[in-house]
Design a protein around this motif. Structure first.
Motif, short mmCIF file in Angstrom:
data_model
loop_
_atom_site.label_atom_id
_atom_site.label_comp_id
_atom_site.label_asym_id
_atom_site.label_seq_id
_atom_site.Cartn_x
_atom_site.Cartn_y
_atom_site.Cartn_z
N GLU A 161 0.83 -1.21 0.00
CA GLU A 161 0.00 0.00 0.00
C GLU A 161 0.86 1.26 0.00
OE1 GLU A 161 -2.96 -0.10 3.09
OE2 GLU A 161 -3.14 -2.29 2.92
N SER A 163 2.63 1.61 -3.40
CA SER A 163 1.62 2.04 -4.37
C SER A 163 1.33 3.52 -4.23
CB SER A 163 0.33 1.23 -4.20
OG SER A 163 0.54 -0.14 -4.43
N ASP A 172 -0.60 7.95 -12.27
CA ASP A 172 -1.56 6.86 -12.14
C ASP A 172 -1.83 6.21 -13.50
OD1 ASP A 172 -2.97 8.86 -13.37
OD2 ASP A 172 -4.64 8.87 -11.94
N LEU A 194 -0.36 -3.55 -7.37
CA LEU A 194 -0.48 -2.20 -7.93
C LEU A 194 -0.89 -2.24 -9.39
CD1 LEU A 194 -0.06 0.86 -7.91
CD2 LEU A 194 2.39 0.46 -8.25
N GLN A 247 -4.45 -3.22 -9.64
CA GLN A 247 -5.31 -2.11 -9.22
C GLN A 247 -5.56 -1.14 -10.37
OE1 GLN A 247 -3.77 0.01 -5.80
NE2 GLN A 247 -4.92 1.86 -6.31
#
Length: 440
Positions: free
Chosen positions: A312, A315, A323, A359, A362
Protein backbone atom coordinates in the motif's frame (compact mmCIF):
# COMPACT_ATOMS: atom_id res chain seq x y z
CA UNK A 1 -3.54 11.12 11.67
CA UNK A 2 -3.86 7.38 12.05
CA UNK A 3 -3.01 6.81 8.34
CA UNK A 4 0.04 9.08 8.69
CA UNK A 5 1.21 7.09 11.71
CA UNK A 6 0.79 3.80 9.86
CA UNK A 7 2.66 5.26 6.89
CA UNK A 8 5.57 6.43 9.07
CA UNK A 9 5.76 3.10 10.91
CA UNK A 10 5.81 1.22 7.59
CA UNK A 11 8.54 3.42 6.14
CA UNK A 12 10.64 2.97 9.28
CA UNK A 13 10.22 -0.79 9.17
CA UNK A 14 11.10 -0.91 5.46
CA UNK A 15 14.25 1.16 5.98
CA UNK A 16 15.42 -1.02 8.86
CA UNK A 17 14.84 -4.26 6.96
CA UNK A 18 16.40 -2.93 3.74
CA UNK A 19 19.46 -1.63 5.58
CA UNK A 20 19.91 -4.97 7.37
CA UNK A 21 19.57 -6.86 4.09
CA UNK A 22 22.21 -4.69 2.37
CA UNK A 23 24.65 -4.94 5.30
CA UNK A 24 24.30 -8.73 5.46
CA UNK A 25 24.95 -9.01 1.70
CA UNK A 26 28.02 -6.76 1.96
CA UNK A 27 29.31 -9.01 4.75
CA UNK A 28 29.18 -11.92 2.31
CA UNK A 29 26.26 -13.74 3.91
CA UNK A 30 24.37 -16.11 1.54
CA UNK A 31 21.32 -14.43 0.05
CA UNK A 32 18.83 -16.89 1.59
CA UNK A 33 20.06 -16.19 5.13
CA UNK A 34 20.18 -12.44 4.44
CA UNK A 35 16.52 -12.49 3.36
CA UNK A 36 15.41 -14.65 6.29
CA UNK A 37 17.25 -12.65 8.96
CA UNK A 38 16.27 -9.23 7.62
CA UNK A 39 12.67 -10.42 7.22
CA UNK A 40 12.64 -11.53 10.86
CA UNK A 41 13.27 -7.91 11.86
CA UNK A 42 9.65 -7.18 10.95
CA UNK A 43 8.63 -9.35 13.88
CA UNK A 44 11.01 -7.67 16.34
CA UNK A 45 9.02 -4.49 15.73
CA UNK A 46 5.81 -6.33 16.72
CA UNK A 47 6.55 -7.93 20.12
CA UNK A 48 2.85 -8.80 20.47
CA UNK A 49 3.28 -11.45 17.76
CA UNK A 50 4.61 -14.89 18.74
CA UNK A 51 8.07 -15.49 17.32
CA UNK A 52 7.02 -18.97 16.26
CA UNK A 53 5.35 -17.41 13.20
CA UNK A 54 8.62 -17.14 11.16
CA UNK A 55 9.23 -20.85 11.75
CA UNK A 56 5.68 -21.75 10.81
CA UNK A 57 5.61 -19.73 7.59
CA UNK A 58 9.01 -21.13 6.55
CA UNK A 59 7.85 -24.72 7.01
CA UNK A 60 4.46 -24.10 5.37
CA UNK A 61 6.17 -22.61 2.31
CA UNK A 62 7.98 -25.89 1.70
CA UNK A 63 4.60 -27.64 1.61
CA UNK A 64 3.23 -25.49 -1.22
CA UNK A 65 2.17 -28.04 -3.83
CA UNK A 66 2.49 -25.56 -6.70
CA UNK A 67 6.23 -25.23 -6.03
CA UNK A 68 6.72 -28.92 -6.84
CA UNK A 69 7.13 -27.87 -10.47
CA UNK A 70 10.41 -26.11 -9.71
CA UNK A 71 12.59 -29.10 -8.70
CA UNK A 72 11.02 -31.22 -11.43
CA UNK A 73 11.79 -28.69 -14.19
CA UNK A 74 15.32 -28.19 -12.84
CA UNK A 75 15.86 -31.96 -12.99
CA UNK A 76 14.40 -32.10 -16.51
CA UNK A 77 16.70 -29.29 -17.64
CA UNK A 78 19.80 -31.05 -16.30
CA UNK A 79 18.76 -34.30 -17.97
CA UNK A 80 18.21 -32.45 -21.26
CA UNK A 81 21.68 -30.90 -21.03
CA UNK A 82 23.16 -34.39 -20.60
CA UNK A 83 21.12 -35.86 -23.45
CA UNK A 84 23.42 -34.69 -26.26
CA UNK A 85 20.87 -32.23 -27.59
CA UNK A 86 23.11 -29.15 -27.27
CA UNK A 87 25.36 -30.11 -30.18
CA UNK A 88 22.35 -30.71 -32.42
CA UNK A 89 20.84 -27.35 -31.53
CA UNK A 90 24.19 -25.72 -32.29
CA UNK A 91 24.09 -27.25 -35.79
CA UNK A 92 20.55 -25.91 -36.26
CA UNK A 93 21.55 -22.43 -35.03
CA UNK A 94 24.45 -22.42 -37.51
CA UNK A 95 22.13 -23.30 -40.39
CA UNK A 96 19.62 -20.61 -39.37
CA UNK A 97 22.00 -17.68 -38.78
CA UNK A 98 25.46 -18.68 -40.02
CA UNK A 99 25.28 -16.38 -43.07
CA UNK A 100 24.51 -13.23 -41.05
CA UNK A 101 27.22 -10.66 -40.41
CA UNK A 102 28.72 -11.52 -37.06
CA UNK A 103 29.15 -15.26 -37.51
CA UNK A 104 29.45 -17.07 -34.21
CA UNK A 105 27.86 -14.18 -32.32
CA UNK A 106 24.66 -14.59 -34.34
CA UNK A 107 24.81 -18.34 -33.84
CA UNK A 108 25.16 -17.80 -30.08
CA UNK A 109 21.95 -15.73 -29.93
CA UNK A 110 20.07 -18.31 -32.00
CA UNK A 111 21.35 -21.09 -29.74
CA UNK A 112 20.10 -19.19 -26.66
CA UNK A 113 16.64 -19.00 -28.21
CA UNK A 114 16.67 -22.71 -29.04
CA UNK A 115 18.11 -23.66 -25.63
CA UNK A 116 15.46 -21.77 -23.66
CA UNK A 117 13.25 -24.82 -23.37
CA UNK A 118 16.21 -26.97 -22.35
CA UNK A 119 18.13 -25.20 -19.59
CA UNK A 120 15.56 -22.73 -18.21
CA UNK A 121 18.42 -20.82 -16.51
CA UNK A 122 20.09 -17.70 -17.91
CA UNK A 123 23.24 -18.26 -15.85
CA UNK A 124 23.57 -21.91 -16.89
CA UNK A 125 23.00 -21.03 -20.55
CA UNK A 126 25.59 -18.21 -20.50
CA UNK A 127 28.22 -20.39 -18.82
CA UNK A 128 27.61 -23.34 -21.15
CA UNK A 129 27.83 -21.23 -24.31
CA UNK A 130 30.97 -19.52 -23.08
CA UNK A 131 32.71 -22.87 -22.81
CA UNK A 132 31.40 -23.98 -26.21
CA UNK A 133 31.84 -20.82 -28.30
CA UNK A 134 33.93 -18.32 -26.33
CA UNK A 135 37.43 -19.34 -27.45
CA UNK A 136 36.30 -19.82 -31.04
CA UNK A 137 34.81 -16.32 -31.14
CA UNK A 138 38.07 -14.82 -29.91
CA UNK A 139 40.07 -16.83 -32.46
CA UNK A 140 37.89 -15.34 -35.21
CA UNK A 141 38.82 -11.81 -34.18
CA UNK A 142 36.07 -10.86 -31.72
CA UNK A 143 37.26 -8.73 -28.82
CA UNK A 144 36.93 -10.43 -25.44
CA UNK A 145 34.55 -7.75 -24.19
CA UNK A 146 32.17 -8.06 -27.13
CA UNK A 147 32.30 -11.88 -27.11
CA UNK A 148 31.55 -11.93 -23.38
CA UNK A 149 28.70 -9.44 -23.83
CA UNK A 150 27.07 -11.49 -26.58
CA UNK A 151 27.39 -14.76 -24.68
CA UNK A 152 25.96 -13.14 -21.55
CA UNK A 153 23.12 -10.99 -22.92
CA UNK A 154 21.95 -13.72 -25.28
CA UNK A 155 20.86 -15.67 -22.22
CA UNK A 156 18.11 -13.10 -21.56
CA UNK A 157 16.00 -15.24 -23.91
CA UNK A 158 16.29 -18.35 -21.75
CA UNK A 159 13.98 -17.54 -18.78
CA UNK A 160 11.02 -16.42 -20.94
CA UNK A 161 10.86 -19.53 -23.13
CA UNK A 162 8.94 -22.34 -21.39
CA UNK A 163 9.62 -23.81 -18.94
CA UNK A 164 11.47 -20.82 -17.40
CA UNK A 165 11.85 -21.11 -13.63
CA UNK A 166 11.17 -17.38 -13.23
CA UNK A 167 7.72 -17.85 -14.76
CA UNK A 168 6.87 -20.63 -12.31
CA UNK A 169 8.03 -18.53 -9.36
CA UNK A 170 6.11 -15.45 -10.47
CA UNK A 171 2.98 -17.44 -11.30
CA UNK A 172 3.02 -19.29 -7.99
CA UNK A 173 3.64 -16.21 -5.83
CA UNK A 174 1.23 -13.98 -7.75
CA UNK A 175 -1.48 -16.59 -8.38
CA UNK A 176 -1.13 -16.09 -12.16
CA UNK A 177 -1.82 -18.80 -14.75
CA UNK A 178 1.49 -20.52 -15.46
CA UNK A 179 0.12 -21.86 -18.76
CA UNK A 180 -0.60 -18.31 -19.98
CA UNK A 181 2.85 -17.19 -18.79
CA UNK A 182 4.50 -20.01 -20.72
CA UNK A 183 2.57 -19.07 -23.87
CA UNK A 184 3.33 -15.36 -23.43
CA UNK A 185 7.08 -15.86 -23.74
CA UNK A 186 7.32 -16.79 -27.42
CA UNK A 187 6.75 -13.43 -29.13
CA UNK A 188 8.91 -11.43 -26.65
CA UNK A 189 11.69 -14.01 -27.12
CA UNK A 190 11.53 -13.58 -30.90
CA UNK A 191 11.62 -9.77 -30.55
CA UNK A 192 14.62 -9.96 -28.21
CA UNK A 193 16.34 -12.30 -30.67
CA UNK A 194 15.74 -9.80 -33.50
CA UNK A 195 16.90 -6.86 -31.37
CA UNK A 196 20.12 -8.54 -30.24
CA UNK A 197 20.79 -9.84 -33.75
CA UNK A 198 20.44 -6.31 -35.15
CA UNK A 199 22.85 -4.92 -32.54
CA UNK A 200 25.39 -7.63 -33.39
CA UNK A 201 24.94 -7.02 -37.14
CA UNK A 202 25.62 -3.29 -36.78
CA UNK A 203 28.71 -3.89 -34.63
CA UNK A 204 29.98 -6.67 -36.90
CA UNK A 205 29.55 -4.53 -40.01
CA UNK A 206 31.53 -1.69 -38.44
CA UNK A 207 34.33 -3.98 -37.24
CA UNK A 208 34.41 -6.37 -40.17
CA UNK A 209 33.35 -9.55 -38.35
CA UNK A 210 32.58 -12.10 -41.04
CA UNK A 211 29.69 -14.59 -41.41
CA UNK A 212 30.36 -18.15 -40.32
CA UNK A 213 28.97 -19.57 -43.57
CA UNK A 214 29.50 -18.16 -47.06
CA UNK A 215 26.84 -20.21 -48.82
CA UNK A 216 23.16 -20.75 -48.22
CA UNK A 217 22.32 -24.04 -46.48
CA UNK A 218 20.79 -26.60 -48.78
CA UNK A 219 17.37 -28.05 -48.12
CA UNK A 220 19.06 -31.29 -47.11
CA UNK A 221 21.30 -29.51 -44.57
CA UNK A 222 18.33 -27.66 -43.14
CA UNK A 223 16.23 -30.82 -42.86
CA UNK A 224 19.09 -32.70 -41.18
CA UNK A 225 19.71 -29.90 -38.67
CA UNK A 226 16.00 -29.52 -37.94
CA UNK A 227 15.62 -33.26 -37.43
CA UNK A 228 18.51 -33.24 -34.98
CA UNK A 229 16.95 -30.53 -32.83
CA UNK A 230 13.31 -31.46 -33.20
CA UNK A 231 13.04 -33.07 -29.75
CA UNK A 232 14.08 -29.84 -28.03
CA UNK A 233 11.82 -27.72 -30.24
CA UNK A 234 8.83 -29.94 -29.44
CA UNK A 235 9.42 -29.72 -25.70
CA UNK A 236 7.74 -26.31 -25.00
CA UNK A 237 5.01 -27.09 -27.53
CA UNK A 238 4.10 -30.32 -25.74
CA UNK A 239 4.12 -28.51 -22.39
CA UNK A 240 1.64 -25.91 -23.66
CA UNK A 241 -0.61 -28.47 -25.32
CA UNK A 242 -0.65 -30.57 -22.17
CA UNK A 243 -1.68 -27.58 -20.06
CA UNK A 244 -4.23 -26.32 -22.59
CA UNK A 245 -5.94 -29.70 -22.98
CA UNK A 246 -6.05 -30.28 -19.24
CA UNK A 247 -3.86 -33.38 -19.40
CA UNK A 248 -1.46 -31.97 -16.80
CA UNK A 249 -1.43 -29.38 -14.04
CA UNK A 250 1.72 -27.17 -13.87
CA UNK A 251 3.09 -29.43 -11.13
CA UNK A 252 2.26 -32.69 -12.90
CA UNK A 253 3.74 -31.55 -16.19
CA UNK A 254 7.11 -31.26 -14.44
CA UNK A 255 7.05 -35.04 -13.96
CA UNK A 256 6.31 -35.49 -17.64
CA UNK A 257 9.22 -33.17 -18.49
CA UNK A 258 11.61 -35.38 -16.51
CA UNK A 259 10.41 -38.52 -18.29
CA UNK A 260 10.61 -36.74 -21.67
CA UNK A 261 14.22 -35.68 -20.98
CA UNK A 262 15.20 -39.22 -19.98
CA UNK A 263 13.52 -40.58 -23.12
CA UNK A 264 15.54 -38.20 -25.31
CA UNK A 265 18.84 -38.98 -23.60
CA UNK A 266 18.44 -42.74 -23.33
CA UNK A 267 16.37 -43.75 -26.37
CA UNK A 268 16.33 -40.93 -28.93
CA UNK A 269 20.00 -39.83 -28.86
CA UNK A 270 21.45 -42.60 -26.68
CA UNK A 271 23.92 -40.19 -25.10
CA UNK A 272 22.88 -40.43 -21.47
CA UNK A 273 24.86 -43.08 -19.67
CA UNK A 274 25.11 -43.95 -16.02
CA UNK A 275 27.80 -41.35 -15.35
CA UNK A 276 25.96 -38.46 -17.01
CA UNK A 277 22.71 -39.54 -15.33
CA UNK A 278 24.35 -39.33 -11.90
CA UNK A 279 25.97 -35.98 -12.80
CA UNK A 280 22.54 -34.59 -13.69
CA UNK A 281 21.12 -35.81 -10.38
CA UNK A 282 24.01 -34.28 -8.45
CA UNK A 283 23.70 -30.93 -10.24
CA UNK A 284 19.94 -30.90 -9.72
CA UNK A 285 20.35 -31.60 -6.00
CA UNK A 286 22.55 -28.52 -5.59
CA UNK A 287 20.27 -26.32 -7.73
CA UNK A 288 17.06 -27.44 -6.03
CA UNK A 289 18.55 -27.08 -2.56
CA UNK A 290 19.69 -23.50 -3.09
CA UNK A 291 16.49 -22.30 -4.78
CA UNK A 292 14.02 -24.02 -2.44
CA UNK A 293 15.92 -22.87 0.66
CA UNK A 294 15.76 -19.33 -0.71
CA UNK A 295 12.02 -19.66 -1.34
CA UNK A 296 11.41 -21.10 2.14
CA UNK A 297 13.18 -18.27 3.98
CA UNK A 298 11.62 -15.66 1.71
CA UNK A 299 8.26 -16.58 3.30
CA UNK A 300 9.38 -14.69 6.41
CA UNK A 301 10.08 -11.61 4.31
CA UNK A 302 6.79 -11.91 2.43
CA UNK A 303 4.81 -12.22 5.67
CA UNK A 304 6.46 -9.07 6.98
CA UNK A 305 5.67 -7.20 3.77
CA UNK A 306 1.97 -7.94 4.20
CA UNK A 307 2.10 -7.26 7.94
CA UNK A 308 3.58 -3.79 7.44
CA UNK A 309 1.29 -2.95 4.49
CA UNK A 310 4.32 -2.31 2.30
CA UNK A 311 2.41 -2.76 -1.00
CA UNK A 312 0.00 0.00 0.00
CA UNK A 313 2.80 2.42 0.85
CA UNK A 314 4.80 1.69 -2.30
CA UNK A 315 1.62 2.04 -4.37
CA UNK A 316 0.99 5.39 -2.77
CA UNK A 317 4.50 6.59 -3.65
CA UNK A 318 4.23 5.54 -7.27
CA UNK A 319 0.65 6.77 -7.72
CA UNK A 320 1.82 10.10 -6.34
CA UNK A 321 4.00 10.38 -9.46
CA UNK A 322 1.58 8.95 -12.03
CA UNK A 323 -1.56 6.86 -12.14
CA UNK A 324 -1.06 5.88 -15.79
CA UNK A 325 -0.58 2.12 -16.12
CA UNK A 326 2.24 2.35 -18.65
CA UNK A 327 3.97 5.11 -16.70
CA UNK A 328 3.79 2.96 -13.57
CA UNK A 329 5.22 -0.04 -15.43
CA UNK A 330 8.13 2.07 -16.70
CA UNK A 331 8.86 3.27 -13.15
CA UNK A 332 8.67 -0.30 -11.83
CA UNK A 333 11.05 -1.53 -14.55
CA UNK A 334 13.53 1.27 -13.77
CA UNK A 335 13.36 0.37 -10.08
CA UNK A 336 13.92 -3.31 -10.83
CA UNK A 337 16.88 -2.49 -13.09
CA UNK A 338 18.44 -0.36 -10.34
CA UNK A 339 17.96 -3.03 -7.65
CA UNK A 340 19.05 -5.71 -10.14
CA UNK A 341 22.54 -4.24 -10.19
CA UNK A 342 22.95 -5.71 -6.70
CA UNK A 343 20.34 -8.49 -6.28
CA UNK A 344 19.84 -11.76 -8.20
CA UNK A 345 16.82 -12.15 -10.50
CA UNK A 346 15.32 -15.03 -8.50
CA UNK A 347 15.45 -12.95 -5.33
CA UNK A 348 13.84 -9.98 -7.10
CA UNK A 349 10.94 -12.09 -8.34
CA UNK A 350 10.35 -13.56 -4.88
CA UNK A 351 10.64 -10.23 -3.02
CA UNK A 352 8.98 -7.77 -5.40
CA UNK A 353 6.08 -9.71 -6.92
CA UNK A 354 3.89 -9.26 -3.79
CA UNK A 355 4.66 -5.52 -3.86
CA UNK A 356 4.20 -4.53 -7.50
CA UNK A 357 1.67 -7.02 -8.88
CA UNK A 358 -1.22 -5.74 -6.70
CA UNK A 359 -0.48 -2.20 -7.93
CA UNK A 360 -0.60 -3.25 -11.58
CA UNK A 361 -3.85 -5.15 -10.97
CA UNK A 362 -5.31 -2.11 -9.22
CA UNK A 363 -4.66 -0.03 -12.36
CA UNK A 364 -6.28 -2.65 -14.62
CA UNK A 365 -3.05 -4.14 -15.98
CA UNK A 366 -2.84 -7.73 -17.13
CA UNK A 367 -0.73 -9.83 -14.70
CA UNK A 368 0.66 -11.96 -17.56
CA UNK A 369 1.78 -8.86 -19.49
CA UNK A 370 3.38 -7.38 -16.38
CA UNK A 371 4.95 -10.73 -15.48
CA UNK A 372 6.84 -11.05 -18.77
CA UNK A 373 8.12 -7.48 -18.57
CA UNK A 374 9.02 -7.99 -14.89
CA UNK A 375 10.94 -11.21 -15.55
CA UNK A 376 12.92 -9.65 -18.43
CA UNK A 377 13.83 -6.61 -16.29
CA UNK A 378 14.84 -8.82 -13.35
CA UNK A 379 16.92 -11.08 -15.61
CA UNK A 380 18.93 -8.12 -16.97
CA UNK A 381 20.51 -7.83 -13.52
CA UNK A 382 22.30 -11.12 -14.19
CA UNK A 383 24.29 -9.39 -16.94
CA UNK A 384 25.16 -6.04 -15.35
CA UNK A 385 27.89 -4.96 -12.91
CA UNK A 386 28.64 -5.06 -10.08
CA UNK A 387 27.15 -8.45 -9.07
CA UNK A 388 25.67 -10.01 -12.23
CA UNK A 389 26.08 -13.77 -11.83
CA UNK A 390 25.98 -14.54 -15.56
CA UNK A 391 28.43 -11.71 -16.23
CA UNK A 392 30.93 -13.10 -13.72
CA UNK A 393 30.53 -16.63 -15.08
CA UNK A 394 31.24 -15.53 -18.66
CA UNK A 395 34.06 -13.11 -17.79
CA UNK A 396 35.72 -15.74 -15.61
CA UNK A 397 35.63 -18.35 -18.38
CA UNK A 398 36.92 -15.93 -21.05
CA UNK A 399 39.30 -14.10 -18.66
CA UNK A 400 37.71 -10.82 -19.69
CA UNK A 401 38.04 -7.64 -17.57
CA UNK A 402 34.70 -6.39 -16.25
CA UNK A 403 35.40 -2.91 -17.62
CA UNK A 404 35.83 -4.22 -21.18
CA UNK A 405 32.68 -6.29 -20.82
CA UNK A 406 30.60 -3.36 -19.55
CA UNK A 407 31.79 -0.99 -22.29
CA UNK A 408 31.25 -3.42 -25.18
CA UNK A 409 27.85 -4.59 -23.90
CA UNK A 410 26.22 -1.16 -24.21
CA UNK A 411 24.68 -1.83 -27.69
CA UNK A 412 23.29 -5.15 -26.45
CA UNK A 413 21.84 -3.56 -23.31
CA UNK A 414 20.29 -0.87 -25.51
CA UNK A 415 18.66 -3.48 -27.74
CA UNK A 416 17.13 -5.32 -24.76
CA UNK A 417 15.95 -2.03 -23.21
CA UNK A 418 14.32 -0.95 -26.49
CA UNK A 419 12.45 -4.23 -26.86
CA UNK A 420 11.32 -4.06 -23.22
CA UNK A 421 9.86 -0.58 -23.80
CA UNK A 422 7.99 -1.84 -26.87
CA UNK A 423 6.56 -4.72 -24.83
CA UNK A 424 5.39 -2.32 -22.11
CA UNK A 425 3.48 -0.06 -24.49
CA UNK A 426 2.19 -2.79 -26.83
CA UNK A 427 0.82 -5.45 -24.44
CA UNK A 428 -0.82 -7.39 -27.26
CA UNK A 429 2.64 -8.55 -28.36
CA UNK A 430 2.80 -10.44 -25.06
CA UNK A 431 -0.83 -11.51 -24.87
CA UNK A 432 -1.55 -12.60 -28.45
CA UNK A 433 -0.33 -16.19 -28.07
CA UNK A 434 -1.95 -16.79 -24.63
CA UNK A 435 -5.22 -15.39 -25.96
CA UNK A 436 -5.08 -17.69 -28.98
CA UNK A 437 -4.28 -20.82 -26.97
CA UNK A 438 -6.20 -20.21 -23.74
CA UNK A 439 -8.78 -17.63 -24.80
CA UNK A 440 -8.95 -13.90 -24.10
Amino acid sequence: MRDDAIHNDTVGAMLLVTLAFIILLLMGMPVAFAIGISGALFFLQHPELPFTIPVQVTVSQTQNFALLAIPLFILAGNFMNKSGITERLLDLASVLTGRLQGGLAQISIALSALMGGVSGSAIADAAMQSRMLGDEMIKRGFTKGFAAGVLSFGAVLTPIIPPGIGMILYGTIGQVSIGRLFAAGFVPAMLLWIGLSAAIWLTARRRGYQPERQTRPTAREFATALGGGIWALLFPVILLLGLRMGVFTPSEIGSFAVLYAIFIGVLAYRKMKRKSFLEALEGSLADVGSIMFLIALSAIFSYGIVLERVPEVVSGWILGITDNLYGVMVLVVLFILAIGFFVDATVLIIMLTPIFLPLVRQLGGDPVHFGLVFIIAATIGNFTPPVGAAMYAVCSILRCPIGDYARESIPLFGAVAAVTLVLIFVPQLVLIVPDIIFGG
